[in-house]
Design a protein around this motif. Structure first.
Motif, mmCIF file in Angstrom:
data_model
loop_
_atom_site.group_PDB
_atom_site.id
_atom_site.type_symbol
_atom_site.label_atom_id
_atom_site.label_comp_id
_atom_site.label_asym_id
_atom_site.label_seq_id
_atom_site.Cartn_x
_atom_site.Cartn_y
_atom_site.Cartn_z
ATOM 1 N N GLN A 3 0.291 3.187 14.651
ATOM 2 C CA GLN A 3 0.803 2.010 13.947
ATOM 3 C C GLN A 3 1.547 2.441 12.692
ATOM 4 O O GLN A 3 1.236 3.469 12.112
ATOM 5 N N ARG A 18 3.446 5.634 6.564
ATOM 6 C CA ARG A 18 3.154 6.681 7.538
ATOM 7 C C ARG A 18 2.773 6.015 8.856
ATOM 8 O O ARG A 18 2.391 4.858 8.885
ATOM 9 N N GLU A 19 2.812 6.835 9.924
ATOM 10 C CA GLU A 19 2.301 6.349 11.194
ATOM 11 C C GLU A 19 0.838 6.779 11.318
ATOM 12 O O GLU A 19 0.536 7.967 11.198
ATOM 13 N N VAL A 20 -0.048 5.820 11.484
ATOM 14 C CA VAL A 20 -1.479 6.110 11.623
ATOM 15 C C VAL A 20 -1.976 5.436 12.894
ATOM 16 O O VAL A 20 -1.787 4.236 13.067
ATOM 17 N N ALA A 21 -2.603 6.217 13.743
ATOM 18 C CA ALA A 21 -3.138 5.704 15.014
ATOM 19 C C ALA A 21 -2.070 4.907 15.766
ATOM 20 O O ALA A 21 -2.341 3.840 16.296
ATOM 21 N N VAL A 66 2.063 1.984 8.973
ATOM 22 C CA VAL A 66 1.193 1.464 7.931
ATOM 23 C C VAL A 66 1.779 1.782 6.553
ATOM 24 O O VAL A 66 2.264 2.885 6.330
ATOM 25 N N MET A 114 -3.699 -2.494 3.120
ATOM 26 C CA MET A 114 -2.610 -1.917 3.907
ATOM 27 C C MET A 114 -1.739 -3.008 4.517
ATOM 28 O O MET A 114 -2.158 -4.150 4.680
ATOM 29 N N ARG A 142 0.780 -3.687 7.824
ATOM 30 C CA ARG A 142 1.229 -3.178 9.123
ATOM 31 C C ARG A 142 2.672 -3.592 9.346
ATOM 32 O O ARG A 142 3.019 -4.748 9.112
#
Lengths: 245, 88
Positions: free
Chosen positions: B15, B10-13, B17, B31, B33
């Motif tokens: 980024q 997923r895209e988190v903040a 991840v 996690m 990146r």
């Protein structure tokens, strides 16, 4: 034993092997009609916990508590909630969550908030909290799982900030960009076994870091550490004085 | 060779991840990146595409020579293999 509990505004049916879980959940038991989901703990799942914690000191009923938490944690993300390892307190009805690996000093730090800031500080939960995401607000909710001190009060509060704790020689606090502290948060979040729930948790984490400021506190166990975290998190000037707790 | 079951991206903040659940989560917590190419390679593996096919798609998406895309794909696959993310 069959009973219902209410966690983070969700009613959950519980089927336990041991009556101890019923007692453990005392403050969270509910008489509500219906439920969001059922958590039924089997002897096999208790045996699985034994494999993780083989020490004979852990009773079967304690292992059942751990299995129940795991099963609840697996389901929560499907209801826009997730479990996080951290200690939450409130100050004037706004909640602040301190998170860090076990043994860093979360309990000591929140205890110092109580010591220096007195009755305005209330401990929501000392160890395992549920965060819920609704609209543009994050709430922190207590659970019966509250670590060895068992500090928990069945309540929820709007989350005003997260503070990642690290032990340090000097006391320093700084606000961090969401992207910088993801690994620290990911480490303290409960990751469900199923991919769908894990994906949902990442989406909820994205909302969390976009809505709530996250700070990194390097601290010792002095009053100065409380002053730093208090001022950064609440935005108030620190005027603490020692009170008896 | 395939990617272990249970990775989620997923895209988190802002980024990209990945976390591991199920089979993949047994040996990896935490996690990973990824950059955009990394995400495409990873997603290609999750969709069951061959290394060759993934490289061709990369070349097309990013308008780079196929040789370069093959090198990028191989590079990430080797890192993933070393990390234990792949299985026979």
């Amino acid at each position: 034993m069959n009973f219902k509990i209410k966690l983070a505004d969700l009613t959950i049916d519980v089927q336990s092997q041991y009556p101890a879980l019923y007692d453990f959940c005392e403050k969270y038991r509910s008489e509500d009609e219906g439920s969001a989901f059922l958590v039924s703990i089997s002897p096999r799942e208790i045996a699985e916990e034994r494999k993780i914690m083989p020490d004979p000191e852990f009773s079967e009923s304690y292992l059942e508590e751990c299995a129940a938490l795991r099963k609840i944690g697996d389901r929560l993300p499907l209801y826009n909630r997730f479990l996080i390892h951290g200690a939450a307190i409130t100050f004037e009805d706004r909640a602040y969550l301190f998170t860090a690996p076990s043994g860093t000093g979360k309990s000591s730090h929140i205890l110092m908030w109580k010591k220096y800031l007195g009755e305005k500080v209330d401990i929501v939960n000392g160890d395992k909290c549920i965060l819920s995401v609704a609209e543009d607000e994050i709430y922190v909710h207590s659970t019966p799982w509250a670590g060895k001190e068992k500090w928990n009060r069945n309540r929820k509060a709007k989350l005003g900030g997260i503070c990642i704790l690290r032990r340090g020689r000097e006391n320093m606090i700084s606000r961090r960009k969401p992207g910088e502290i993801l690994p620290e948060l990911v480490e303290q979040i409960f990751w469900p076994k199923q991919a769908e729930a894990a994906g949902r948790t990442l989406e909820l984490l994205d909302s969390l870091v976009n809505l709530v400021p996250v700070y990194l506190l390097e601290c010792d166990r002095s009053e100065d550490a409380v002053r730093r975290s208090f001022e950064a998190l609440t935005g108030y000037r620190y005027e603490g004085k020692e009170t008896k707790i | 060779m395939r990617i272990k079951e249970g990775f989620v991206i997923r895209e988190v903040a802002g980024q990209i991840v990945a976390v591991a659940t199920g089979e993949a989560g047994e040996n990896f917590q935490g996690m990973i990146r990824l950059n955009e190419t990394g995400r495409d390679i990873w997603q290609g593996l999750m969709d069951g595409l061959s290394e060759q096919k993934i490289a061709e798609k990369l070349a097309e998406t990013y308008e780079v020579p196929v040789g370069q895309a093959r090198k990028d794909t191989r590079g990430l696959l080797e890192q993933m293999e070393e990390a234990g993310f792949l299985t026979a």
